[in-house]
Enzyme design. Structure first.
Site, PDB file in Angstrom:
ATOM      1  N   ASP A   1      59.465 -19.282  52.980  1.00 29.00           N
ATOM      2  CA  ASP A   1      58.881 -19.309  51.642  1.00 29.00           C
ATOM      3  C   ASP A   1      58.668 -17.902  51.087  1.00 29.00           C
ATOM      4  O   ASP A   1      58.742 -17.686  49.875  1.00 29.00           O
ATOM      5  CB  ASP A   1      57.547 -20.067  51.667  1.00 29.00           C
ATOM      6  CG  ASP A   1      57.749 -21.572  51.793  1.00 29.00           C
ATOM      7  OD1 ASP A   1      58.897 -22.043  51.650  1.00 29.00           O
ATOM      8  OD2 ASP A   1      56.752 -22.280  52.037  1.00 29.00           O
TER       9      ASP A   1
ATOM     10  N   HIS B   1      28.501 -14.759  43.381  1.00 31.84           N
ATOM     11  CA  HIS B   1      29.098 -13.642  44.116  1.00 31.84           C
ATOM     12  C   HIS B   1      30.116 -14.206  45.097  1.00 31.84           C
ATOM     13  O   HIS B   1      29.861 -15.227  45.746  1.00 31.84           O
ATOM     14  CB  HIS B   1      28.018 -12.857  44.871  1.00 31.84           C
ATOM     15  CG  HIS B   1      28.558 -11.634  45.553  1.00 31.84           C
ATOM     16  ND1 HIS B   1      28.676 -10.420  44.909  1.00 31.84           N
ATOM     17  CD2 HIS B   1      29.019 -11.436  46.825  1.00 31.84           C
ATOM     18  CE1 HIS B   1      29.176  -9.530  45.751  1.00 31.84           C
ATOM     19  NE2 HIS B   1      29.400 -10.120  46.917  1.00 31.84           N
TER      20      HIS B   1
ATOM     21  N   LEU C   1      44.948 -22.820  50.713  1.00 36.64           N
ATOM     22  CA  LEU C   1      44.622 -23.683  51.847  1.00 36.64           C
ATOM     23  C   LEU C   1      43.823 -22.919  52.892  1.00 36.64           C
ATOM     24  O   LEU C   1      42.864 -23.447  53.476  1.00 36.64           O
ATOM     25  CB  LEU C   1      45.900 -24.254  52.448  1.00 36.64           C
ATOM     26  CG  LEU C   1      45.737 -25.275  53.581  1.00 36.64           C
ATOM     27  CD1 LEU C   1      44.969 -26.496  53.108  1.00 36.64           C
ATOM     28  CD2 LEU C   1      47.095 -25.681  54.131  1.00 36.64           C
ATOM     29  N   SER C   2      44.185 -21.664  53.136  1.00 35.60           N
ATOM     30  CA  SER C   2      43.460 -20.871  54.127  1.00 35.60           C
ATOM     31  C   SER C   2      42.035 -20.564  53.686  1.00 35.60           C
ATOM     32  O   SER C   2      41.181 -20.263  54.520  1.00 35.60           O
ATOM     33  CB  SER C   2      44.212 -19.566  54.411  1.00 35.60           C
ATOM     34  OG  SER C   2      44.153 -18.688  53.308  1.00 35.60           O
TER      35      SER C   2
END
Length: 273
Positions: free
Chosen positions: A64, A166, A183-184
């Protein structure tokens, strides 16, 4: 008919596939251009990736990351991805089928029968600067992450305040990018056929859960609370900003255009586990 080929840098198998595709297309009367790095691996002359928007088809051979690199230069030109990566959300062609698949797609584009899919891309604007188009996400982040770092932020959708607080940063994400950085950071996965954009905050204090909005929404992230911050497109192209600053993120034209067969999204998801 002209086809541009981009192979994963330093990958001998990708270079061999690129050479095989080049030979087949040239035998079919197609003009072929290689990006500079691919050409160097094959001892041929090459062209800057930024010129590939003049081609009729761009072929990406790799994972990718290679596809995202190819997309930077493709503009509105359709991209066909040959998958040499582990997951391959953007690359649906098996490397063993690559030569025939590319030749068939080039012929279909030439005779007007190709089925091209589109996906949104994003751009960010700060003052008189506008980012390159992002396929996966735009990131607004402090100069560094972790305790004592980050940004104070306000996020607005079409002018209405959605969230403030924050955070290490804020991600504005396309469905294509939902399986990447988003996703992470704990953001949800979005099927690529769904039309919209995600807002995901990174390690936020006093923030909100991820929000899915219309793909034509205008999203603004106002940054304060630090003397330095950055805006990044697809994790590669970064631009420094000096808070207080307002970053405006919108869908950009042309969209990402994807050629070739459609991969099984859920099969690719299974490779994440």
């Amino acid at each position: 008919m002209e086809v541009g080929i981009v192979a994963q840098r330093g990958n001998a198998r990708a270079a061999r596939i690129a050479d095989g595709i080049r030979d087949r297309l040239r035998a079919d009367g197609v003009t072929v251009r290689l990006d500079a790095a691919t050409a160097a691996d094959l001892s041929h002359s090459g062209d800057p990736i930024e010129t590939f928007d003049r081609s009729d088809l761009v072929v990406s051979i790799g994972g990718d990351g290679t596809f995202l690199f190819a997309a930077r230069g493709a503009g509105g030109t359709p991209i066909l991805g040959v998958n040499l990566g582990e997951v391959g959300f953007l690359n649906a062609v098996d490397p063993d089928d690559a030569i025939d698949a590319v030749a068939a797609e080039a012929a279909a584009i030439a005779d007007g029968t190709a089925e091209i899919r589109e996906a949104p891309r994003l751009s960010a604007t700060v003052g008189d600067w506008t980012s390159d188009a992002a396929t996966n996400e735009v990131l607004v982040q402090g100069n560094r992450r972790g305790p004592g770092a980050g940004i104070d932020f306000e996020t607005r959708v079409d002018g209405s305040l959605y969230s403030s607080g924050h955070a290490d940063g804020v991600l504005i994400v396309t469905p294509t990018g939902s399986t990447a950085y988003n996703l992470s950071e704990g953001g949800p996965i979005v099927h690529p056929d769904v039309r919209g954009l995600l807002i995901t905050e990174m390690c936020a204090t006093g923030g909100m859960p991820s929000l899915f909005v219309d793909q034509d929404a205008t999203i603004t992230v106002t940054v304060t609370g630090t003397d330095r911050a950055i805006v990044a497109s697809d994790g590669r192209l970064t631009h420094p900003i000096e808070p207080p600053a307002e970053v405006t993120i919108t869908r950009s034209d042309p969209p990402l255009r994807i050629a070739g067969p459609t991969g099984d999204f859920f099969e690719a998801l299974g490779k994440l586990s």
